[in-house]
Write an enzyme that holds these catalytic residues in place. Structure first.
Site, short mmCIF file in Angstrom:
data_model
loop_
_atom_site.label_atom_id
_atom_site.label_comp_id
_atom_site.label_asym_id
_atom_site.label_seq_id
_atom_site.Cartn_x
_atom_site.Cartn_y
_atom_site.Cartn_z
N HIS A 350 0.92 -1.24 -0.04
CA HIS A 350 -0.05 -0.03 0.03
C HIS A 350 0.78 1.19 0.07
CE1 HIS A 350 -3.92 1.66 0.88
NE2 HIS A 350 -3.11 2.59 1.16
N ALA A 351 0.70 2.16 -1.11
CA ALA A 351 1.62 3.16 -1.04
C ALA A 351 1.63 4.22 -0.20
CB ALA A 351 1.60 3.93 -2.57
N HIS A 380 0.94 11.79 -5.91
CA HIS A 380 0.28 12.02 -4.74
C HIS A 380 1.17 11.71 -3.44
CE1 HIS A 380 -3.16 11.35 -1.84
NE2 HIS A 380 -2.20 10.46 -1.39
N GLU A 381 1.85 11.00 -3.62
CA GLU A 381 2.90 10.57 -2.45
C GLU A 381 3.76 11.61 -2.30
OE1 GLU A 381 1.91 8.58 -0.18
OE2 GLU A 381 0.50 7.26 -1.42
N HIS A 384 2.85 14.65 -0.15
CA HIS A 384 3.04 14.44 1.40
C HIS A 384 4.47 14.75 1.75
CE1 HIS A 384 -0.80 12.49 2.20
NE2 HIS A 384 -0.57 11.24 1.41
N GLU A 408 -3.75 15.28 2.24
CA GLU A 408 -4.12 14.09 1.08
C GLU A 408 -4.10 14.92 -0.09
OE1 GLU A 408 -3.55 11.30 1.27
OE2 GLU A 408 -3.29 11.13 3.23
N HIS A 509 -7.64 0.52 5.05
CA HIS A 509 -7.83 1.77 6.21
C HIS A 509 -8.61 1.20 7.49
CE1 HIS A 509 -6.63 3.53 2.38
NE2 HIS A 509 -6.09 4.53 3.17
N TYR A 519 -10.04 11.73 3.03
CA TYR A 519 -9.73 11.57 1.48
C TYR A 519 -10.83 12.16 0.77
CZ TYR A 519 -6.13 8.24 2.97
OH TYR A 519 -5.08 7.63 3.62
ZN LIG Z 1 -1.92 9.97 0.82
#
Ligand SMILES: [Zn+2]
Length: 610
Positions: A350-351, A380-381, A384, A408, A509, A519
């Site tokens: 899971h990324a 996306h990552e 963060h 997010e 999650h 999200y």
């Molecule tokens: Zn994220």
């Protein structure tokens, strides 16, 4: 997806928000306040708490990293031990912070006290052994999920394999088998999960919250009930458009599979939407593509044709952020990240994005594949990571997103530009930008991921709020889950569910205890950010064609917001970048307006809804 958005920064983020980090039991005697502690005592308490938290943060993060990138009995033990220490300290600090509720502390200290009180996603009860018990259950649930396998066509397969089946197969029997197979890994979790709920509620009540759901809803600079009402208001802005999309997709699935598999009315069968959780539907684009779609290009194919590999995908992501004027990623990012799935050991695929030392040791952990979905996930990552690095100068308790939805939304905002044909052409992935005839296919693809996600993004925590407040009991966990999935998403399982089913556990999650409303919020914020950034850039065309690639003025203003961390109420931070103080889904409907018009025309004569 892991998808993208949801891909969340699992444990790592939960820790850096100011949470789990901890160390030795705090010095109660020296600083323990008397009946009404003074503002000076409050400040001294916070100073000490920040020092203690920062000290253990790196240790806990490293234990989590090692477990996530090499799951063994031993690394699970290490992570659980570190996690229990952290939970114990954070719980202790939260309980102490609550003693300053009536102190007239200065505004900065007050904000930090509040952050400290809700620092733990699952606060442990203050009694010996409780934190250890929770950490052990938590680590076990996460590992059951991450190592889950089941038999499919005579061989053991992983979630990754099952997701490929869901994405690519057009055989309803095969889809059903892969879907049901993955959901067979979670019944074993349900007793553990129920116990964790009880423990967390006990811990939350000791801090003065009605239950753990109320604690989660308290992190938005407004009351818990007010926040729940806000999410309802936002959903009402989007729901009519979702219904149009649902209606159109159902018609096309019916044409593909026939009445016996997908009826023309009622909910959609969950396994037919290209994704294990029916949360993003982009994989069924070929089934639902507009008939007149001649211009379509496939980013999946282009990436392969242009010789992309996982590292090149991440470098391309970095390049976008650099074009906004942000400094390149540190050398350690490249040597320490997990970019591809390693051979010969179990890992959490899971990324997620990590910040190991609350400063410069930022990393991603992915099992990157060369496809459009992971191209997006990379952006996306990295969002963060850039956020984490931007607020590294803040005091420990202000190192976090303005709220968790912001965290997010950062990378998703960049992703909105990075997916435009304009940008793909600029970086040489796409040779020719399609004309306006390409708008409907493009927007439909975007909606299949972004709009299809929204009701799911909302319902996961709607379910947990009910679980935590006791209105849904363990015996009804699964029935309540499906009631909400049908109500919000308009979907139904591919067949009757077994009596012991615990389908929420088959969504990362839930066993990993990562709150989910973030999200949903991120799906609104990213469009608000995008609309504001395009305006700043002087963009005059339709929002979905706007890319802010290379715009350093936008980047500078954006980075100003990032640097604030969680030092200010989120409306102040939203205003700093967008000039708006309220979460507003009108940016979403504005972006998709041309598609909505098209869907309404396509749906003529259909009985929409379910
Ligand atoms: Zn994220």
């Amino acid at each position: 997806m892991k998808k993208t958005t949801l891909l969340a920064a699992a444990a790592a983020l939960a820790l850096t928000g100011g949470f789990a980090i901890g160390q030795t039991p705090t010095p109660a005697p020296a600083t323990a306040p008397a009946a009404t502690p003074t503002p000076e005592e409050a400040k001294a308490f916070i100073d000490k708490a920040e020092t203690d938290l920062a000290k253990l943060s790196e240790y806990v993060n490293k234990a989590s990293w090692v477990r996530a990138t090499n799951i063994t009995e031993d690394t699970m033990w290490l992570e659980a031990k570190a996690g229990a220490e952290a939970t114990t300290l954070a719980t202790d600090l939260a309980v102490q912070a609550a003693k300053y509720d009536k102190t007239a502390a200065d505004p900065v200290t007050r904000r930090k006290l509040d952050i400290l009180k809700r620092a733990l996603v699952l606060p442990a009860p203050q009694r010996p052994g409780a934190a250890e018990q929770m950490a052990t259950i938590g680590s076990r649930l996460d590992s059951i999920y991450s190592t889950g396998k089941f038999e499919f066509k005579g061989k053991q397969i992983t979630l990754n394999d099952a997701e490929d089946v869901l994405a690519n197969s057009r055989d309803p029997a095969e889809l059903k088998a892969a879907w049901e197979g993955w959901h067979s890994i979670s019944p074993v979790m349900s007793a553990d999960y129920a116990q964790l709920v009880d423990l967390a509620n006990e811990g939350s009540r000791q801090l003065g919250y009605a239950d753990t759901g109320a604690l989660w809803r308290s992190g938005y600079d407004m009351g818990p009930d007010e926040f729940a009402a806000e999410t309802d208001r936002l959903w009402q802005q989007i729901a009519p458009f979702y219904k149009n999309l649902h209606c159109y997709v159902r018609t096309r699935l019916n044409a593909q599979y026939g009445d016996a598999v997908q009826p023309k009315t009622g909910p959609i069968r969950a396994d037919l939407l290209g994704n294990m959780w029916a949360q993003q539907w982009g994989n069924v684009y070929p089934i639902v593509a507009p008939k007149e779609d001649a211009s379509a290009y496939s980013l999946d194919k282009l990436l392969v044709e242009k010789g992309y590999d996982p590292v090149k995908m991440v470098k391309t992501g970095e390049n976008f952020y650099s074009s906004l004027g942000l400094a390149p990623l540190p050398e350690t990012f490249w040597t320490r990240s997990q970019i591809v799935r390693p051979e010969g050991r179990e890992v959490v695929c899971h990324a997620s994005a990590w910040d190991l030392d609350d400063a410069d040791d930022i990393r991603i952990k992915m099992c990157t594949k060369v496809n459009a979905e992971d191209f997006y996930t990379v952006h996306h990552e990295l969002g963060h990571n850039y956020y984490q690095r931007a607020y590294k100068g803040q005091p420990y308790l202000f190192k976090g997103g303005a709220n968790d939805g912001f965290h997010e939304a950062i990378g998703d905002f960049v992703g909105l530009s990075a997916l435009t044909p304009t940008y793909l052409n600029q970086v040489g992935i796409l040779d020719k930008v399609p004309g306006t005839e390409g708008d409907t296919p493009f927007l439909l693809k975007m909606a299949l991921d972004k709009i299809a996600f929204m009701p799911f993004g909302l319902m996961v925590d709607r379910w947990r709020w009910q679980v935590y407040d006791g209105s849904v009991k363990p015996a009804d966990y699964n029935a309540a889950w499906w009631k909400l999935r049908t109500q919000y998403q308009g979907i139904t399982p591919p067949g009757p569910r077994p009596a012991n089913a615990f389908d929420p556990g088959a969504k990362y999650h839930v066993p990993a205890n990562v709150p989910y409303t973030r999200y949903f919020l991120a799906h609104v914020y990213q469009f608000q950010f995008h609309r504001a950034a395009c305006k700043q850039a002087g963009w005059k065309g339709p929002l979905h064609r706007c890319s802010v690639y290379g715009n350093k003025a936008v980047g500078a203003k954006f980075n100003k917001m990032l640097e604030m961390g969680q030092s200010k109420p989120w409306p102040d931070e939203l205003e700093a970048f967008t000039g708006e103080r309220r979460t507003d889904a009108s940016a979403v409907t504005e972006y998709f307006a041309p598609l909505n018009k098209w869907l309404i025309a396509q749906n003529k004569g259909q009985k929409c809804g379910w």
